[in-house]
Design an enzyme around this catalytic site. Structure first.
Site, short mmCIF file in Angstrom:
data_model
loop_
_atom_site.label_atom_id
_atom_site.label_comp_id
_atom_site.label_asym_id
_atom_site.label_seq_id
_atom_site.Cartn_x
_atom_site.Cartn_y
_atom_site.Cartn_z
N LYS A 215 -1.11 7.75 3.65
CA LYS A 215 -1.35 6.01 4.05
C LYS A 215 -2.35 5.73 4.90
CE LYS A 215 3.37 5.19 2.40
NZ LYS A 215 4.62 4.29 2.93
N PRO B 235 0.77 -1.24 0.03
CA PRO B 235 0.09 -0.16 -0.09
C PRO B 235 0.82 1.21 0.12
CG PRO B 235 -0.76 -1.60 1.59
CD PRO B 235 0.55 -2.01 1.33
N GLU B 236 0.80 2.15 -1.05
CA GLU B 236 1.37 3.43 -1.05
C GLU B 236 0.22 4.35 -1.24
OE1 GLU B 236 5.08 3.98 -2.95
OE2 GLU B 236 5.58 1.78 -2.61
N ASN C 8 8.29 2.81 -0.67
CA ASN C 8 9.30 2.33 -1.17
C ASN C 8 9.56 2.00 -2.77
OD1 ASN C 8 11.88 1.88 0.21
ND2 ASN C 8 11.58 -0.33 -0.24
N ARG D 90 14.47 0.03 5.29
CA ARG D 90 13.97 -0.36 3.86
C ARG D 90 15.28 -1.15 3.17
NH1 ARG D 90 9.05 1.39 2.73
NH2 ARG D 90 7.77 1.87 4.74
#
Length: 275
Positions: free
Chosen positions: A51, A2-3, A169, A250
């Site tokens: 988000k 999810p972005e 990311n 990340r």
């Protein structure tokens, strides 16, 4: 993953299924909300903020509330017809159920679920920067926030939701590739922050109306990204093998040839918020 664009679509789907109608049945499978019942409450609207998802309701008393949730990495909402089997994930991952006369909204693996008075929304989203897909979008403000910490690595700064809300990311890696920026470049050494911000807006807007996210223009499986998820595959631009390395908490993908480090860099390892 999810972005901002994915979260926007979840909110849109919920809005279309629930807005303007009273809740007939509610269920909260979370300890702090286990006894909460919003049956009879009317869903006014469902919106995304970065988000985060804000499901706004009005109680029979007229009091305005917001059901807040965050998808993080694993969460999502599914909408079913009444009586339709729930095929999203195992039942133990269900956190919230809201049913009206025509739809059942089921939230799986949601995080930070809270029911609060609407005037208190700032407590859960007030820290966010301008939303790339929201009415508050302000490119100049996003650039100003990015530039506040000039020694921070640009990849880290882009996913900090306090700077601009919606980049995760995947978009981080793709934006930096398209602009030829080495992910560890200090913010102060990035030639044009505004171009990064405007590109981010264009990419998220382009994917706003579809579930298959693409930064390349292709919707074919395996062809939707330039570098993200393509470790050791040939760069689509120059043929050099795409590289992958941990960066903070990340993983970052980049092309060593298309995204060379600046001649003089002094990287600083920043810690930020991707929420």
């Amino acid at each position: 993953m999810p972005e901002g664009d994915t979260v926007w679509r979840h909110a849109r789907r919920l809005h279309e299924a629930l807005a303007g109608t009273p809740v007939l049945r509610s269920e909260f499978r979370l300890p702090r909300l286990a006894t909460t019942d919003v049956s009879g409450w009317v869903v006014d609207e469902v919106v995304s903020r970065g988000k985060h998802i804000l499901l706004r309701l009005t109680a029979p008393s007229g009091a305005a509330y917001t059901l807040h949730s965050h998808l993080r990495m694993e969460g999502f909402w599914k909408v079913y017809a009444p009586g339709e089997p729930w095929r999203g994930r195992p039942a133990h991952q269900v956190r919230v159920v809201l049913e009206n006369s025509s739809a059942v909204a089921v939230g799986y693996h949601l995080h930070e679920v809270a029911l609060l008075r609407r005037e208190h929304e700032v407590r859960v989203v007030g820290h966010l920067g301008p939303d790339l897909l929201g009415p508050d979008w302000d490119a100049a403000e996003a650039v100003r926030r990015l530039a506040r910490d000039p020694d921070r690595q640009i990849a880290d700064a882009l996913i900090d939701q306090r700077n601009l809300a919606g980049i995760g990311n995947i978009y981080k890696a793709e934006i930096l590739f398209l602009r030829g920026v080495w992910p560890w470049t200090p913010v102060r050494a990035v030639p044009d922050l505004m171009s990064l911000v405007l590109l981010a807006r264009r990419l998220l807007t382009a994917n706003q109306g579809r579930w298959t996210r693409s930064t390349t223009g292709s919707l074919r499986r395996g062809d939707t990204t330039y570098v993200y998820g393509r470790d050791r595959a040939p760069c689509r631009r120059c043929g050099t093998r795409v590289a992958k390395r941990g960066q903070g908490e990340r993983v970052t993908y980049w092309c060593p040839r298309c995204q060379p480090p600046p001649r003089q860099t002094r990287t600083h390892r920043g810690r930020g918020s991707d929420r």
